[in-house]
Scaffold this active site. Structure first.
Site, PDB file in Angstrom:
ATOM      1  N   GLY A  34      18.446  57.940  52.811  1.00 27.16           N
ATOM      2  CA  GLY A  34      19.549  58.245  52.398  1.00 27.16           C
ATOM      3  C   GLY A  34      19.660  58.348  51.279  1.00 27.16           C
ATOM      4  CG  LEU A  35      22.587  61.216  49.166  1.00 25.70           C
ATOM      5  CD1 LEU A  35      24.077  61.163  49.002  1.00 25.70           C
ATOM      6  CD2 LEU A  35      21.661  62.166  48.540  1.00 25.70           C
ATOM      7  CB  SER A  36      19.408  57.638  44.332  1.00 27.27           C
ATOM      8  OG  SER A  36      19.282  56.659  43.543  1.00 27.27           O
ATOM      9  CB  SER A  38      23.038  55.753  50.342  1.00 27.67           C
ATOM     10  OG  SER A  38      21.614  55.558  50.668  1.00 27.67           O
ATOM     11  N   GLY A  39      22.631  52.529  49.883  1.00 30.17           N
ATOM     12  CA  GLY A  39      22.676  51.106  50.106  1.00 30.17           C
ATOM     13  C   GLY A  39      21.378  50.927  51.057  1.00 30.17           C
ATOM     14  CE  LYS A  40      16.872  55.085  49.784  1.00 24.25           C
ATOM     15  NZ  LYS A  40      17.713  55.363  48.930  1.00 24.25           N
ATOM     16  CB  SER A  41      17.211  48.396  48.156  1.00 30.53           C
ATOM     17  OG  SER A  41      16.427  49.362  47.743  1.00 30.53           O
ATOM     18  CB  SER A 125      12.221  59.912  53.343  1.00 32.17           C
ATOM     19  OG  SER A 125      13.162  58.929  53.812  1.00 32.17           O
TER      20      SER A 125
HETATM   21  N1  LIG Z   1      14.435  62.727  40.374  1.00 31.58           N
HETATM   22  C1  LIG Z   1      14.676  61.907  41.236  1.00 31.58           C
HETATM   23  N2  LIG Z   1      15.514  61.814  42.454  1.00 31.58           N
HETATM   24  C2  LIG Z   1      15.892  61.002  43.009  1.00 31.58           C
HETATM   25  N3  LIG Z   1      15.561  59.662  42.848  1.00 31.58           N
HETATM   26  C3  LIG Z   1      14.767  59.374  41.675  1.00 31.58           C
HETATM   27  C4  LIG Z   1      14.469  60.541  40.844  1.00 31.58           C
HETATM   28  N4  LIG Z   1      13.983  60.002  39.650  1.00 31.58           N
HETATM   29  C5  LIG Z   1      13.978  58.573  39.568  1.00 31.58           C
HETATM   30  N5  LIG Z   1      14.322  58.077  40.966  1.00 31.58           N
HETATM   31  C6  LIG Z   1      14.289  56.884  41.245  1.00 31.58           C
HETATM   32  O1  LIG Z   1      13.289  56.735  42.395  1.00 31.58           O
HETATM   33  C7  LIG Z   1      13.871  56.098  43.598  1.00 31.58           C
HETATM   34  C8  LIG Z   1      13.568  57.174  44.789  1.00 31.58           C
HETATM   35  O2  LIG Z   1      12.251  57.031  45.082  1.00 31.58           O
HETATM   36  P1  LIG Z   1      11.630  57.295  46.582  1.00 31.58           P
HETATM   37  O3  LIG Z   1      10.461  57.266  46.787  1.00 31.58           O
HETATM   38  O4  LIG Z   1      12.696  56.665  47.668  1.00 31.58           O
HETATM   39  O5  LIG Z   1      12.113  58.951  46.746  1.00 31.58           O
HETATM   40  S1  LIG Z   1      11.565  60.069  47.642  1.00 31.58           S
HETATM   41  O6  LIG Z   1      11.463  59.429  49.093  1.00 31.58           O
HETATM   42  O7  LIG Z   1      10.147  60.249  47.371  1.00 31.58           O
HETATM   43  O8  LIG Z   1      12.382  60.968  47.692  1.00 31.58           O
HETATM   44  C9  LIG Z   1      15.590  56.064  43.484  1.00 31.58           C
HETATM   45  O9  LIG Z   1      15.714  54.550  43.788  1.00 31.58           O
HETATM   46  P2  LIG Z   1      16.774  54.353  44.933  1.00 31.58           P
HETATM   47  O10 LIG Z   1      18.153  54.398  44.123  1.00 31.58           O
HETATM   48  O11 LIG Z   1      16.394  53.135  45.444  1.00 31.58           O
HETATM   49  O12 LIG Z   1      17.029  55.502  46.404  1.00 31.58           O
HETATM   50  C10 LIG Z   1      15.849  56.480  42.033  1.00 31.58           C
HETATM   51  O13 LIG Z   1      15.934  55.012  41.345  1.00 31.58           O
HETATM   52  N1  LIG Z   2      27.307  48.056  52.762  1.00 34.20           N
HETATM   53  C1  LIG Z   2      27.879  48.143  51.355  1.00 34.20           C
HETATM   54  N2  LIG Z   2      29.133  47.987  50.797  1.00 34.20           N
HETATM   55  C2  LIG Z   2      29.369  47.973  49.660  1.00 34.20           C
HETATM   56  N3  LIG Z   2      28.372  48.239  48.499  1.00 34.20           N
HETATM   57  C3  LIG Z   2      27.199  48.427  48.880  1.00 34.20           C
HETATM   58  C4  LIG Z   2      26.674  48.278  50.323  1.00 34.20           C
HETATM   59  N4  LIG Z   2      25.461  48.477  50.141  1.00 34.20           N
HETATM   60  C5  LIG Z   2      24.953  48.787  49.084  1.00 34.20           C
HETATM   61  N5  LIG Z   2      26.086  48.654  48.262  1.00 34.20           N
HETATM   62  C6  LIG Z   2      26.148  48.624  46.526  1.00 34.20           C
HETATM   63  O1  LIG Z   2      25.392  49.907  46.403  1.00 34.20           O
HETATM   64  C7  LIG Z   2      24.594  50.119  45.418  1.00 34.20           C
HETATM   65  C8  LIG Z   2      23.348  50.666  45.654  1.00 34.20           C
HETATM   66  O2  LIG Z   2      22.785  49.866  46.625  1.00 34.20           O
HETATM   67  P1  LIG Z   2      21.033  50.105  46.906  1.00 34.20           P
HETATM   68  O3  LIG Z   2      20.875  49.273  48.130  1.00 34.20           O
HETATM   69  O4  LIG Z   2      20.511  49.814  45.652  1.00 34.20           O
HETATM   70  O5  LIG Z   2      20.863  51.480  47.335  1.00 34.20           O
HETATM   71  P2  LIG Z   2      19.778  52.423  47.369  1.00 34.20           P
HETATM   72  O6  LIG Z   2      18.550  51.365  47.776  1.00 34.20           O
HETATM   73  O7  LIG Z   2      19.844  53.488  48.398  1.00 34.20           O
HETATM   74  O8  LIG Z   2      19.384  53.251  46.181  1.00 34.20           O
HETATM   75  C9  LIG Z   2      24.462  48.542  45.024  1.00 34.20           C
HETATM   76  O9  LIG Z   2      25.312  48.110  43.742  1.00 34.20           O
HETATM   77  C10 LIG Z   2      24.947  47.630  45.940  1.00 34.20           C
HETATM   78  O10 LIG Z   2      25.381  46.604  45.724  1.00 34.20           O
END
Ligand SMILES: Nc1ncnc2c1ncn2[C@@H]1O[C@H](COP(=O)(O)OS(=O)(=O)O)[C@@H](OP(=O)(O)O)[C@H]1O
Ligand SMILES: Nc1ncnc2c1ncn2[C@@H]1O[C@H](COP(=O)(O)OP(=O)(O)O)[C@@H](O)[C@H]1O
EC number: 2.7.1.25
Length: 226
Positions: A34-36, A38-41, A125
């Protein structure tokens, strides 16, 4: 078995089934995509915690963490390994670097799965083909794709790391959802809505129910150590 570069695959004496019997559950890969923001971690952590309470052996592979080590950036590797190594093996966010990121993570997750462990992965991904390749590299049923389906507007409003703001300002290029694609899964095993309607714990419980239904985990009232 397969042989390239004069390498031979070794069959080990302790099988996956032996390890799964010891663990009291099967191994698998729960692939959160899912998007950055989105709540994956958050979901991976909630699920990890609930599984730990049930005595399930897990590992979490998380985007930011893995990019500090196994899949470090060229900038980071330059300091420790020098220019050429950093250029060849460091990973950023181009399509080909994301492809290699996912390939390595897929291979690591598969090793854990073969050891009877439940690997929880939390990576954007964004490309279908990269996710499909990981799926196809594994035994049928081992790869459980979970689409963390949170709309871009919600992710951008959350913006916990301020990255969307930077991407909109043109300070980060190729940011997923802004000027880089995210290809939504076509037939994921599960879709979860992490838009705030339900808690991460409730979403994690749905995934556990799915795992029980698939007989990856024993039923809720049974104790694997009995
Ligand atoms: N250009 C760009 N696009 C998307 N994300 C970016 C980028 N630059 C840095 N980040 C940070 O890197 C995290 C995503 O890394 P991933 O390894 O999950 O990315 S991927 O699966 O290879 O697309 C992502 O973390 P998450 O928010 O946890 O998804 C971002 O914090
Ligand atoms: N189910 C949920 N309901 C409300 N807020 C959420 C939920 N899951 C995640 N969040 C909030 O969304 C933000 C991003 O979550 P995170 O897990 O870091 O996303 P990702 O790993 O996809 O980047 C955090 O501030 C988190 O507290």
């Amino acid at each position: 078995m397969t042989s390239d570069l004069h390498l031979t695959w070794h069959e080990h004496r302790v099988s996956r089934e032996d390890r799964e019997r010891l663990n009291g559950h099967r191994g698998c890969v729960i692939w959160l995509t899912g998007l950055s923001g989105s709540g994956k971690s958050t979901l991976a952590n909630a699920l990890d915690h609930l599984l730990l309470e049930r005595g399930v052996r897990t590992v979490v592979l998380d985007g930011d963490n893995v990019r500090h080590g196994l899949n470090a950036s060229p900038e980071r590797l330059r300091e420790t390994h020098g220019e050429e190594f950093a250029r060849r093996f460091g990973l950023g966010f181009s399509a080909i670097d994301r492809e290699e990121n996912i390939r390595r993570i897929g291979a690591v997750a598969q090793l854990f799965c073969e050891a009877g462990i439940i690997a929880l992965t939390a990576f954007i991904s964004p490309y279908r083909i990269d996710r499909r390749r990981v799926r196809n590299s594994m035994r049928e049923g081992d790869f459980i794709e979970v689409f963390v389906d949170t709309p871009l507007e919600v992710c951008e409003r959350r913006d916990p790391k301020g990255l969307y703001k930077k991407a909109r300002a043109g300070e980060i290029k190729h940011f997923t959802g802004i000027d880089d694609p995210y290809e939504t899964p076509e037939s994921p095993e599960l879709v979860v809505k992490a838009d705030g309607e339900r808690t991460p714990q409730a979403l994690a419980e749905d995934i556990i129910a799915y795992l029980v239904g698939r007989q990856i985990l024993p039923p809720l009232d049974s104790n694997p150590t009995d």
